[in-house]
Design an enzyme around this catalytic site. Sequence first.
Site, PDB file in Angstrom:
ATOM      1  N   TYR A  16       0.946  -1.133  -0.060  1.00 14.43           N
ATOM      2  CA  TYR A  16       0.037  -0.015   0.131  1.00 14.43           C
ATOM      3  C   TYR A  16       1.006   1.203  -0.065  1.00 14.43           C
ATOM      4  O   TYR A  16       2.047   1.233   0.527  1.00 14.43           O
ATOM      5  CB  TYR A  16      -0.876  -0.120   1.219  1.00 14.43           C
ATOM      6  CG  TYR A  16      -1.944  -1.227   1.156  1.00 14.43           C
ATOM      7  CD1 TYR A  16      -3.125  -0.976   0.099  1.00 14.43           C
ATOM      8  CD2 TYR A  16      -1.837  -2.164   1.667  1.00 14.43           C
ATOM      9  CE1 TYR A  16      -3.961  -1.895  -0.072  1.00 14.43           C
ATOM     10  CE2 TYR A  16      -2.568  -3.374   1.334  1.00 14.43           C
ATOM     11  CZ  TYR A  16      -3.867  -3.117   0.519  1.00 14.43           C
ATOM     12  OH  TYR A  16      -4.793  -4.224   0.200  1.00 14.43           O
ATOM     13  N   CYS A  17       0.210   2.405  -0.404  1.00 12.56           N
ATOM     14  CA  CYS A  17       0.850   3.618  -0.537  1.00 12.56           C
ATOM     15  C   CYS A  17       1.746   3.902   0.681  1.00 12.56           C
ATOM     16  O   CYS A  17       1.013   3.804   1.766  1.00 12.56           O
ATOM     17  CB  CYS A  17      -0.146   4.817  -0.840  1.00 12.56           C
ATOM     18  SG  CYS A  17       0.334   6.199  -1.524  1.00 12.56           S
ATOM     19  N   PRO A  18       2.885   4.313   0.507  1.00 19.18           N
ATOM     20  CA  PRO A  18       3.619   4.863  -0.811  1.00 19.18           C
ATOM     21  C   PRO A  18       4.555   3.618  -1.192  1.00 19.18           C
ATOM     22  O   PRO A  18       5.151   3.826  -2.163  1.00 19.18           O
ATOM     23  CB  PRO A  18       4.457   5.885  -0.449  1.00 19.18           C
ATOM     24  CG  PRO A  18       4.921   5.729   0.957  1.00 19.18           C
ATOM     25  CD  PRO A  18       3.705   4.954   1.533  1.00 19.18           C
ATOM     26  N   ASP A  43      -3.163  -1.069  -4.991  1.00 27.43           N
ATOM     27  CA  ASP A  43      -3.519  -0.082  -4.280  1.00 27.43           C
ATOM     28  C   ASP A  43      -3.954   1.194  -5.098  1.00 27.43           C
ATOM     29  O   ASP A  43      -3.210   1.653  -6.180  1.00 27.43           O
ATOM     30  CB  ASP A  43      -2.429   0.569  -3.701  1.00 27.43           C
ATOM     31  CG  ASP A  43      -2.588   1.656  -2.835  1.00 27.43           C
ATOM     32  OD1 ASP A  43      -3.782   2.135  -2.451  1.00 27.43           O
ATOM     33  OD2 ASP A  43      -1.519   2.621  -2.576  1.00 27.43           O
ATOM     34  N   ASP A  49      -1.258   8.685  -7.759  1.00 27.22           N
ATOM     35  CA  ASP A  49       0.041   9.032  -7.108  1.00 27.22           C
ATOM     36  C   ASP A  49       1.021   8.739  -8.263  1.00 27.22           C
ATOM     37  O   ASP A  49       1.918   9.748  -8.423  1.00 27.22           O
ATOM     38  CB  ASP A  49       0.572   8.233  -5.865  1.00 27.22           C
ATOM     39  CG  ASP A  49      -0.488   8.464  -4.797  1.00 27.22           C
ATOM     40  OD1 ASP A  49      -1.297   9.513  -4.939  1.00 27.22           O
ATOM     41  OD2 ASP A  49      -0.587   7.803  -3.893  1.00 27.22           O
TER      42      ASP A  49
END
Length: 79
Positions: A16-18, A43, A49
Amino acid sequence: MVEVNITKTIDARGSYCPGPLMELVKAIKRGQIGDVYELLSSDNGSAKDVPEWVNKMGHELVYCREDGDFWRIAVRKTK
């Protein structure tokens, strides 16, 4: 669809981010100009992003598309 030669595929599904973006950044830093990196990410944040980062850094977004339950995002290193 245009045929693209992928230099390296980064499978960041489940991260998951980042995380997915960081994996991509690491690979691009090591690569050569003209290399194309395909990021696989489950994600949904990556779909927003990664293109933003690519734009900011001046690389080229080859594609960003949903493939079932994950995203395929390809980036060409331009500098």
